[in-house]
Every structure is written in structure tokens, then in C-alpha cells.
Design a protein around this motif. Structure first.
Motif, PDB file in Angstrom:
ATOM      1  N   LEU A  83      47.418  52.108  34.910  1.00 23.97           N
ATOM      2  CA  LEU A  83      46.341  51.821  35.287  1.00 23.97           C
ATOM      3  C   LEU A  83      46.716  52.337  37.276  1.00 23.97           C
ATOM      4  CD1 LEU A  83      47.428  47.713  34.751  1.00 23.97           C
ATOM      5  CD2 LEU A  83      45.397  48.961  34.947  1.00 23.97           C
ATOM      6  N   ARG A  84      45.280  52.875  37.354  1.00 22.52           N
ATOM      7  CA  ARG A  84      45.080  53.343  38.932  1.00 22.52           C
ATOM      8  C   ARG A  84      44.415  52.761  39.939  1.00 22.52           C
ATOM      9  NH1 ARG A  84      44.711  59.998  37.846  1.00 22.52           N
ATOM     10  NH2 ARG A  84      46.762  60.348  36.562  1.00 22.52           N
ATOM     11  N   PHE A  85      44.553  52.349  41.317  1.00 19.90           N
ATOM     12  CA  PHE A  85      43.696  52.109  42.059  1.00 19.90           C
ATOM     13  C   PHE A  85      42.263  53.259  42.314  1.00 19.90           C
ATOM     14  CE2 PHE A  85      46.931  49.488  42.932  1.00 19.90           C
ATOM     15  CZ  PHE A  85      46.580  48.418  42.750  1.00 19.90           C
ATOM     16  N   ALA A  86      41.007  53.069  42.371  1.00 14.39           N
ATOM     17  CA  ALA A  86      39.916  54.170  42.867  1.00 14.39           C
ATOM     18  C   ALA A  86      39.041  53.828  43.863  1.00 14.39           C
ATOM     19  CB  ALA A  86      38.964  54.320  41.044  1.00 14.39           C
ATOM     20  N   PRO A  87      38.526  54.432  44.396  1.00 13.74           N
ATOM     21  CA  PRO A  87      37.304  53.949  45.653  1.00 13.74           C
ATOM     22  C   PRO A  87      36.312  53.848  44.758  1.00 13.74           C
ATOM     23  CG  PRO A  87      38.472  56.346  46.567  1.00 13.74           C
ATOM     24  CD  PRO A  87      38.975  55.787  44.420  1.00 13.74           C
ATOM     25  N   LEU A  88      35.372  52.691  45.655  1.00 18.89           N
ATOM     26  CA  LEU A  88      34.597  51.985  44.702  1.00 18.89           C
ATOM     27  C   LEU A  88      33.597  52.768  44.373  1.00 18.89           C
ATOM     28  CD1 LEU A  88      34.395  48.973  47.563  1.00 18.89           C
ATOM     29  CD2 LEU A  88      35.208  48.708  44.841  1.00 18.89           C
ATOM     30  N   ASP A  89      33.456  53.732  45.103  1.00 16.40           N
ATOM     31  CA  ASP A  89      32.232  54.927  44.639  1.00 16.40           C
ATOM     32  C   ASP A  89      32.650  55.306  44.322  1.00 16.40           C
ATOM     33  OD1 ASP A  89      33.730  55.682  46.356  1.00 16.40           O
ATOM     34  OD2 ASP A  89      32.518  57.217  47.238  1.00 16.40           O
ATOM     35  N   LEU A  90      33.706  55.875  42.743  1.00 17.20           N
ATOM     36  CA  LEU A  90      34.584  56.330  42.106  1.00 17.20           C
ATOM     37  C   LEU A  90      33.451  56.557  40.942  1.00 17.20           C
ATOM     38  CD1 LEU A  90      36.006  59.440  41.645  1.00 17.20           C
ATOM     39  CD2 LEU A  90      38.142  57.544  41.024  1.00 17.20           C
ATOM     40  N   ALA A  91      32.559  57.456  40.589  1.00 15.04           N
ATOM     41  CA  ALA A  91      32.304  57.339  39.138  1.00 15.04           C
ATOM     42  C   ALA A  91      33.204  57.251  38.260  1.00 15.04           C
ATOM     43  CB  ALA A  91      31.411  58.637  39.054  1.00 15.04           C
ATOM     44  N   PRO A  92      33.061  56.381  37.401  1.00  8.59           N
ATOM     45  CA  PRO A  92      34.082  56.503  36.381  1.00  8.59           C
ATOM     46  C   PRO A  92      34.154  57.901  35.005  1.00  8.59           C
ATOM     47  CG  PRO A  92      32.104  55.667  35.482  1.00  8.59           C
ATOM     48  CD  PRO A  92      31.859  55.451  36.860  1.00  8.59           C
ATOM     49  N   ALA A  93      35.094  58.011  34.650  1.00 10.69           N
ATOM     50  CA  ALA A  93      35.445  59.321  33.364  1.00 10.69           C
ATOM     51  C   ALA A  93      35.365  58.935  32.071  1.00 10.69           C
ATOM     52  CB  ALA A  93      36.515  59.682  33.689  1.00 10.69           C
ATOM     53  N   ARG A  94      35.226  59.908  31.233  1.00  7.88           N
ATOM     54  CA  ARG A  94      35.381  59.559  29.883  1.00  7.88           C
ATOM     55  C   ARG A  94      36.166  58.060  29.147  1.00  7.88           C
ATOM     56  NH1 ARG A  94      36.143  63.707  24.885  1.00  7.88           N
ATOM     57  NH2 ARG A  94      35.796  62.585  23.265  1.00  7.88           N
TER      58      ARG A  94
END
Length: 277
Positions: A83-94
């Protein structure tokens, strides 16, 4: 697999950022991990306030509430989940399978092996404890209920070697392979000894050893095994402090005898034959 300390470290990392926040959206990219992710989460969760982030054994419990909806998101990291926090605009990885969108960031669940769990239990927070996955969980080793009397009574009914018994999640939750080996080393108890043959006095030493081992691991940020990292991406360092785990053939840090490795219940066990009787 992340054990109690790693899950508690994760909870401590995400709770301050989640509690009091409102869920604005949900994205489900994999319909099934170990179990199916409830499709209704996309309708249930938006608008919910995150009331609390709790832990039960190796499960994270995220209590949510809004008008007409109350329940708990049940999360298990499985073998490789994060579980990680990511920026709102960061595209998802595989392998990014699930997102909770908040006002300023995303809580993203990543799981390459897809053995994690994301489920929903409707009702007040106490209802989550009755979910079938949680109702069979044993006692919490860091709770007040984990006493000498309780452990001695539980051991008296078990003739199996103490290490597999200590790792039985139906008895005690969250004491994985590393922490069982290290707790027994601290207590000076051989992993080969039958649980029923451990005296009350030695159970008292073991209770303290388990608490000290788990607390030290939490303070160190967990153990970096395989894919485990903390919610901010950093590694845990407890393995560096290990007295016997993964030290087969090396001198014991106490007495200098050679640390041995054996197999018990399909898992590697490490111990010092001189220090542990």
C-alpha cells in the motif's frame, strides 16, 4: 509474507494520512485477487469518511462511514502486496490493482502475485471481527490477553514442537518464521522442544521474548523479505539485527557455537543448540 510487524508498520505509515480524509473515488483494475474484489465498492466508498485504520493479525481494517453506509475495508497484503501513496496524476503500473482517491493523493494497492485481499464488511467496526477470515484468528501477542497463564495453558494441550505451535495463527496471530525463530532464541528455548513440555516459568520468559522481538521489529520498520517495503517505499532493517535467523553456519552471537538450520512444517528454522534447550 509480511507478518504482524510489517503490517503494523504499514498501518502506522498510512493511518495519519487516511484518518479524517474522505474517499472521492475508487478504481478497481483487477476483479479478483485471492478473492473477488466486491464491485460494489465503486458505489459504496465514494463520499465515505475514513474513521480509523486498525490492524487485526495480518489484516488492515479501514473503517468507513457516510450517510446510509457504514463498514470496514479489509485488506491483506498477501505475499507481495504493498500500500503506497501516489500523486493524483501518477499513471498506474502493471500490478497496480486498486486505488482509493483522496483529495490530495491516491492510496494505491500493488500486488504482483495477486494473493492479497480487498474485501468489505458492512456494519459497525466490531462487525469486521466476525468476518470469516478474522473470526478464526488467534490472540494478539502484543495485547494484554497474551499472558503467561494463557500461553502455558495453550501449550499444555499441544505436543508438537514449539516453533510451529507459536506460528499457528489460530492460536497466536502474526508470529511468522523470522519472529518465531528470534523469539525462541531470546527465550533460550529449543524449537524442537514439545510445547507441552515448556514450564510456566519458561513460558513467562517466552512471553517477554515475543513482545520484545515484535516491538523491536516494529521500531526497526519490519524485515525486508523479498518484496516488502514500507508505505513510503523504504526498507525494514530488523533482519540485520537477527540473532539466528538466516545465520546457518555462522557463530552464535552469544556463545560462539555454530547456528543450525533445520526444516519444520515446511519452513526453515534457525537456532543455537548450545543456547537453546
Amino acid at each position: 509474507m509480511p507478518e504482524l510487524p510489517e503490517v503494523e508498520v504499514c498501518r502506522l505509515g498510512i493511518a495519519p494520512e487516511l484518518e479524517g480524509e474522505r474517499i472521492l473515488g475508487v478504481t478497481i483494475r483487477a476483479p479478483k485477487l485471492r478473492h473477488e474484489i466486491p464491485p460494489a465498492l465503486g458505489e459504496l466508498l465514494p463520499g465515505c469518511l475514513i474513521v480509523a485504520v486498525r490492524r487485526r493479525g495480518k489484516y488492515l481494517l479501514i473503517d468507513c462511514r457516510r450517510d446510509g453506509v457504514e463498514g470496514t475495508l479489509i485488506v491483506h497484503l498477501g505475499m507481495s502486496g504493498k500500500l503506497r501513496f501516489a500523486p493524483l496524476d501518477l499513471a498506474p503500473a502493471r500490478h497496480d490493482h486498486f486505488d482509493l482517491r483522496l483529495a490530495r493523493q491516491i492510496l494505491r494497492f500493488t500486488d504482483p502475485r495477486r494473493f492479497g485481499v480487498i474485501l468489505w464488511q458492512a456494519g459497525p467496526p466490531v462487525a469486521a471481527e466476525q468476518h470469516p477470515l478474522l473470526a478464526v484468528q488467534g490472540i494478539e501477542p502484543l495485547s494484554d490477553a497474551f499472558t503467561v497463564d494463557w500461553l502455558h495453558a495453550a501449550f499444555s494441550r499441544r505436543n508438537a514442537p514449539v516453533k510451529p505451535v507459536l506460528m499457528d495463527s489460530h492460536l497466536v496471530v502474526g508470529i511468522g518464521n523470522i519472529y518465531a525463530s528470534e523469539s525462541l532464541f531470546r527465550a533460550g528455548i529449543s524449537p524442537l522442544r514439545a510445547a507441552s513440555r515448556i514450564s510456566r516459568l519458561r513460558c513467562a520468559v517466552l512471553v517477554d521474548a515475543v513482545r520484545e522481538t515484535l516491538s523491536a521489529a516494529i521500531a526497526a520498520g519490519g524485515s525486508s523479505i523479498r518484496d516488502y517495503v514500507q508505505s513510503d517505499g523504504s526498507s525494514g532493517w530488523f533482519q540485520i539485527q537477527a540473532g539466528v535467523y538466516d545465520r546457518a553456519g555462522q557463530p552464535c552471537v552469544r556463545c560462539g557455537d555454530v547456528v543450525r538450520q533445520i526444516r519444520q512444517a515446511g519452513r526453515s528454522t534457525y537456532y543455537c543448540p548450545s543456547c537453546q534447550r
